[in-house]
Design a protein around this motif. Structure first.
Motif, PDB file in Angstrom:
ATOM      1  N   ASP A   1       0.799  -1.220   0.000  1.00  0.00           N
ATOM      2  CA  ASP A   1       0.000   0.000   0.000  1.00  0.00           C
ATOM      3  C   ASP A   1       0.832   1.269   0.000  1.00  0.00           C
ATOM      4  O   ASP A   1       0.429   2.277   0.575  1.00  0.00           O
ATOM      5  CB  ASP A   1      -0.942  -0.005   1.209  1.00  0.00           C
ATOM      6  CG  ASP A   1      -1.964  -1.123   1.147  1.00  0.00           C
ATOM      7  OD1 ASP A   1      -2.226  -1.601   0.037  1.00  0.00           O
ATOM      8  OD2 ASP A   1      -2.471  -1.516   2.198  1.00  0.00           O
ATOM      9  N   GLY A   2       2.003   1.242  -0.608  1.00  0.00           N
ATOM     10  CA  GLY A   2       2.815   2.444  -0.688  1.00  0.00           C
ATOM     11  C   GLY A   2       3.488   2.776   0.634  1.00  0.00           C
ATOM     12  O   GLY A   2       3.763   1.901   1.446  1.00  0.00           O
ATOM     13  N   GLU A   3       3.726   4.043   0.844  1.00  0.00           N
ATOM     14  CA  GLU A   3       4.485   4.499   2.006  1.00  0.00           C
ATOM     15  C   GLU A   3       3.662   4.613   3.280  1.00  0.00           C
ATOM     16  O   GLU A   3       4.194   4.914   4.340  1.00  0.00           O
ATOM     17  CB  GLU A   3       5.140   5.855   1.701  1.00  0.00           C
ATOM     18  CG  GLU A   3       6.177   5.781   0.611  1.00  0.00           C
ATOM     19  CD  GLU A   3       6.942   7.084   0.445  1.00  0.00           C
ATOM     20  OE1 GLU A   3       6.678   8.049   1.186  1.00  0.00           O
ATOM     21  OE2 GLU A   3       7.809   7.126  -0.438  1.00  0.00           O
ATOM     22  N   GLU A   4       2.357   4.380   3.198  1.00  0.00           N
ATOM     23  CA  GLU A   4       1.485   4.572   4.356  1.00  0.00           C
ATOM     24  C   GLU A   4       1.547   3.429   5.361  1.00  0.00           C
ATOM     25  O   GLU A   4       1.148   3.591   6.510  1.00  0.00           O
ATOM     26  CB  GLU A   4       0.040   4.775   3.901  1.00  0.00           C
ATOM     27  CG  GLU A   4      -0.140   5.986   3.006  1.00  0.00           C
ATOM     28  CD  GLU A   4       0.331   7.270   3.658  1.00  0.00           C
ATOM     29  OE1 GLU A   4       0.003   7.504   4.832  1.00  0.00           O
ATOM     30  OE2 GLU A   4       1.041   8.041   2.996  1.00  0.00           O
TER      31      GLU A   4
ATOM     32  N   TYR B   1       9.457  -3.327   8.264  1.00  0.00           N
ATOM     33  CA  TYR B   1      10.282  -2.827   7.164  1.00  0.00           C
ATOM     34  C   TYR B   1       9.406  -1.923   6.311  1.00  0.00           C
ATOM     35  O   TYR B   1       8.301  -2.300   5.941  1.00  0.00           O
ATOM     36  CB  TYR B   1      10.864  -3.983   6.352  1.00  0.00           C
ATOM     37  CG  TYR B   1      11.929  -4.712   7.136  1.00  0.00           C
ATOM     38  CD1 TYR B   1      13.261  -4.326   7.046  1.00  0.00           C
ATOM     39  CD2 TYR B   1      11.595  -5.742   8.006  1.00  0.00           C
ATOM     40  CE1 TYR B   1      14.231  -4.967   7.795  1.00  0.00           C
ATOM     41  CE2 TYR B   1      12.562  -6.386   8.760  1.00  0.00           C
ATOM     42  CZ  TYR B   1      13.890  -5.992   8.649  1.00  0.00           C
ATOM     43  OH  TYR B   1      14.846  -6.612   9.392  1.00  0.00           O
ATOM     44  N   TRP B   2       9.895  -0.734   6.025  1.00  0.00           N
ATOM     45  CA  TRP B   2       9.166   0.294   5.282  1.00  0.00           C
ATOM     46  C   TRP B   2       9.967   0.687   4.048  1.00  0.00           C
ATOM     47  O   TRP B   2      11.197   0.630   4.057  1.00  0.00           O
ATOM     48  CB  TRP B   2       9.010   1.561   6.125  1.00  0.00           C
ATOM     49  CG  TRP B   2       8.143   1.454   7.327  1.00  0.00           C
ATOM     50  CD1 TRP B   2       8.439   0.838   8.511  1.00  0.00           C
ATOM     51  CD2 TRP B   2       6.831   1.985   7.493  1.00  0.00           C
ATOM     52  NE1 TRP B   2       7.392   0.963   9.384  1.00  0.00           N
ATOM     53  CE2 TRP B   2       6.395   1.667   8.784  1.00  0.00           C
ATOM     54  CE3 TRP B   2       5.998   2.725   6.652  1.00  0.00           C
ATOM     55  CZ2 TRP B   2       5.162   2.055   9.274  1.00  0.00           C
ATOM     56  CZ3 TRP B   2       4.762   3.107   7.144  1.00  0.00           C
ATOM     57  CH2 TRP B   2       4.345   2.774   8.442  1.00  0.00           C
ATOM     58  N   VAL B   3       9.275   1.151   3.031  1.00  0.00           N
ATOM     59  CA  VAL B   3       9.906   1.829   1.904  1.00  0.00           C
ATOM     60  C   VAL B   3       9.304   3.229   1.878  1.00  0.00           C
ATOM     61  O   VAL B   3       8.117   3.394   1.625  1.00  0.00           O
ATOM     62  CB  VAL B   3       9.656   1.091   0.568  1.00  0.00           C
ATOM     63  CG1 VAL B   3      10.267   1.875  -0.580  1.00  0.00           C
ATOM     64  CG2 VAL B   3      10.227  -0.318   0.621  1.00  0.00           C
ATOM     65  N   ARG B   4      10.146   4.215   2.225  1.00  0.00           N
ATOM     66  CA  ARG B   4       9.685   5.604   2.301  1.00  0.00           C
ATOM     67  C   ARG B   4      10.758   6.537   1.762  1.00  0.00           C
ATOM     68  O   ARG B   4      11.938   6.374   2.098  1.00  0.00           O
ATOM     69  CB  ARG B   4       9.389   6.001   3.750  1.00  0.00           C
ATOM     70  CG  ARG B   4       8.187   5.323   4.337  1.00  0.00           C
ATOM     71  CD  ARG B   4       7.807   5.972   5.639  1.00  0.00           C
ATOM     72  NE  ARG B   4       8.634   5.443   6.706  1.00  0.00           N
ATOM     73  CZ  ARG B   4       8.229   5.328   7.965  1.00  0.00           C
ATOM     74  NH1 ARG B   4       7.031   5.713   8.304  1.00  0.00           N
ATOM     75  NH2 ARG B   4       9.022   4.852   8.879  1.00  0.00           N
ATOM     76  N   GLN B   5      10.310   7.484   0.963  1.00  0.00           N
ATOM     77  CA  GLN B   5      11.183   8.542   0.456  1.00  0.00           C
ATOM     78  C   GLN B   5      12.487   7.993  -0.116  1.00  0.00           C
ATOM     79  O   GLN B   5      13.566   8.498   0.148  1.00  0.00           O
ATOM     80  CB  GLN B   5      11.464   9.575   1.545  1.00  0.00           C
ATOM     81  CG  GLN B   5      10.195  10.222   2.057  1.00  0.00           C
ATOM     82  CD  GLN B   5      10.438  11.130   3.243  1.00  0.00           C
ATOM     83  OE1 GLN B   5      11.541  11.236   3.758  1.00  0.00           O
ATOM     84  NE2 GLN B   5       9.386  11.784   3.690  1.00  0.00           N
ATOM     85  N   GLY B   6      12.366   6.884  -0.868  1.00  0.00           N
ATOM     86  CA  GLY B   6      13.529   6.302  -1.520  1.00  0.00           C
ATOM     87  C   GLY B   6      14.457   5.518  -0.615  1.00  0.00           C
ATOM     88  O   GLY B   6      15.599   5.241  -0.980  1.00  0.00           O
TER      89      GLY B   6
ATOM     90  N   ALA C   1      17.634   3.680   8.466  1.00  0.00           N
ATOM     91  CA  ALA C   1      17.728   3.511   7.016  1.00  0.00           C
ATOM     92  C   ALA C   1      18.713   2.386   6.711  1.00  0.00           C
ATOM     93  O   ALA C   1      19.847   2.389   7.188  1.00  0.00           O
ATOM     94  CB  ALA C   1      18.175   4.806   6.368  1.00  0.00           C
ATOM     95  N   LEU C   2      18.260   1.400   5.922  1.00  0.00           N
ATOM     96  CA  LEU C   2      19.114   0.285   5.533  1.00  0.00           C
ATOM     97  C   LEU C   2      19.722   0.491   4.157  1.00  0.00           C
ATOM     98  O   LEU C   2      20.876   0.137   3.930  1.00  0.00           O
ATOM     99  CB  LEU C   2      18.309  -1.020   5.550  1.00  0.00           C
ATOM    100  CG  LEU C   2      17.637  -1.371   6.869  1.00  0.00           C
ATOM    101  CD1 LEU C   2      16.794  -2.629   6.719  1.00  0.00           C
ATOM    102  CD2 LEU C   2      18.666  -1.538   7.972  1.00  0.00           C
ATOM    103  N   LEU C   3      18.932   1.028   3.233  1.00  0.00           N
ATOM    104  CA  LEU C   3      19.376   1.304   1.866  1.00  0.00           C
ATOM    105  C   LEU C   3      18.766   2.610   1.396  1.00  0.00           C
ATOM    106  O   LEU C   3      17.638   2.941   1.774  1.00  0.00           O
ATOM    107  CB  LEU C   3      18.901   0.198   0.907  1.00  0.00           C
ATOM    108  CG  LEU C   3      19.552  -1.175   0.983  1.00  0.00           C
ATOM    109  CD1 LEU C   3      18.805  -2.150   0.084  1.00  0.00           C
ATOM    110  CD2 LEU C   3      21.011  -1.105   0.589  1.00  0.00           C
TER     111      LEU C   3
END
Length: 152
Positions: free
Chosen positions: A25-28, A55-60, A80-82
């Motif tokens: 569902d994106g960054e939310e 684990y999140w994917v946010r702002q790159g 931040a991991l990557l």
């Protein structure tokens, strides 16, 4: 993921969360959340040896967020991991050995047997990572009523 445990948890709002869940569902929302064992307590702090992680994917960025308490607590600041992450896609290996694009078990304490994570970073070829997940409970057999409802 190798230390994941089949522990159902509670969110900050107090609602129940399955032992393992994932979203697209994106960054939310986090892309993946579970409870793991083996959390060392070298400072002898008043906390459990289990830890809820997301684990999140946010702002790159691919980020990892931990929780000091499993149930109802607010999460710590994410690490931040990557960076330069364009996309993370997940697949899940079920108890029958089949790869699935989503993880929506009918039993809240079930966990996948493995997780495949494909990370696409800016200007780089995708990297595929596969992780074994610690063994969880077996899927409970359906009773006669549940089997007839599932067949309907």
């Amino acid at each position: 993921l190798g230390q994941a445990v089949p522990r159902i948890s509670r969110t900050e709002a107090g609602t129940l969360a399955p032992a393992f869940w994932a979203h697209r569902d994106g960054e939310e929302q986090p892309v993946m959340q579970f409870v793991r064992g083996g959390w060392d307590n070298l400072g002898d702090l008043p906390r459990p040896s289990l830890q809820k992680v997301e684990y999140w994917v946010r702002q790159g960025r691919l980020e990892r967020r931990g929780y000091a308490q499993i149930d109802g607590a607010a999460g710590d600041e994410p690490a931040a991991l990557l960076d330069h992450v364009e996309e993370v896609t997940l697949r899940f290996r079920d108890v029958e050995g089949k790869w699935r694009e989503d993880w929506t078990p009918g039993q809240p304490d079930l966990m996948p047997r493995a997780v495949e994570m494909v990370v696409k970073r800016t200007g780089e070829p995708p990297v595929t990572l596969r992780f074994l997940v610690a063994p969880g409970p077996k899927e409970a057999p359906l009773d006669d009523q549940e089997a007839s409802n599932a067949a309907a």
